[in-house]
Design an enzyme around this catalytic site. Sequence first.
Site, short mmCIF file in Angstrom:
data_model
loop_
_atom_site.label_atom_id
_atom_site.label_comp_id
_atom_site.label_asym_id
_atom_site.label_seq_id
_atom_site.Cartn_x
_atom_site.Cartn_y
_atom_site.Cartn_z
N HIS A 270 -1.16 1.41 -4.41
CA HIS A 270 -1.55 2.82 -4.45
C HIS A 270 -0.61 3.66 -5.31
CE1 HIS A 270 -3.71 2.11 -0.36
NE2 HIS A 270 -4.44 1.70 -1.40
N GLN B 189 0.83 -1.21 0.00
CA GLN B 189 0.00 0.00 0.00
C GLN B 189 0.87 1.26 0.00
OE1 GLN B 189 -2.31 -2.02 3.45
NE2 GLN B 189 -3.58 -0.31 2.81
#
Length: 306
Positions: free
Chosen positions: A142, A124
Site C-alpha cells: 500500500h 500492507q
Amino acid sequence: MYISRYFSSSFNFVPKHLPCSQEALEVVQKFVKCHQRILILSGAGISTESGIPDYRSEDVGLYSTSNKRPVQIKDFMQSSKVRQRYWARNFIGWPRFSSFLPNLSHKIIADWESRGKVSCVVTQNVDGLHFKAGSKNVIELHGTAFKTGCVSCSYTITRHKFQNELSLYNDYISLKPLSIRPDGDVEISMEEVDKFHVPECPNCGGILKPFIVFFGDNVPKERVERVKSELASSDALLVIGSSLSVFSAYRFILLSAESKIPIGIINIGATRGDKFSSFRIPARCGEVLPLVTVSDVNQIDESNTL
C-alpha cells in the site's frame, strides 16, 4: 534466542487474546522448519505492539473506537477541503508516527531473512518498520508514508523534507497530537484545519499526495506482479497480523491456494483466509515468533553440497 534489547512494544492497541498454547507453537515450528523460502505477508497487527493502532481489531481498532473513516482517494483528488483536512492532521501526527520503532516481531522477521528462511516480506503497512528492522526485500503493498509526490508530474520529496515545507506555512500549529491513527494522522479542531495551508507542486502546481494507496484506489499493477513473482519462487506463505479483509492482500491467498502453496496464519482474530490455511494461531505475534527456532538455511545448503 532473542534478548531484551530488541524489545520495544506497547500493548494499548493489541486486542484481547489467549496465550499461545504449546500445541499451537509446535504447529508454527513445524511449518517454518518444513519450508525454506517463506513469503511473509504482514498487516497492521504486527505493528500494534509498536504503538500503532490498526483499523479492525475488536475493542481497540479505529473502527471500534471511532466513527471516523480513512479518506477516500476520490474525495482527496476532488476536494481541496479534504486535502486541507488530511494534510493538517497528517502534519501534526507526523513527528510521532515517523518516530515509531520496530518491535520484536519485525526484528525476528529481518533475522529470518538474513538466515535465508524468508524470501520476501510483503506488507500492507505504510509505517516503514520492516525496513527500520533491517529487512531488505520488502514490498510495501500500500505504499509508504515516508515519501510524497505530485500526481501530475514526476516531482517527489521525502516526507521529512515535506514536513519542513509545511512548517514554513503553518508554524502557528502546536505539534501535540492527542491520539494517533493507523496511517499517522490525528484528530484536530476544525479551526486549525481551516487555517492550514497546503502548498502546491513547485514544478507544475499540481496536487501533492503521499505515496500511499488510499482507500478506493488500486495497488499499482507492477507492484502486484512483483508480489506474484516473489510468491511463485516461494514454497510457503505466512500471514502475520492481518485480517486479510481487503482484496489487495486477499488476492495472494487465493493465488497461493490455487497454486497449492501452503498457507499459515498468525493473527489474533479470524481472517478472510482461514478456510484456505493449514492453521491460524490466535495469538500475539510478539509472543509466538520469539519461540520459533530457525536454522541458517544458507549453512544448511552449503553442508548439503559437500
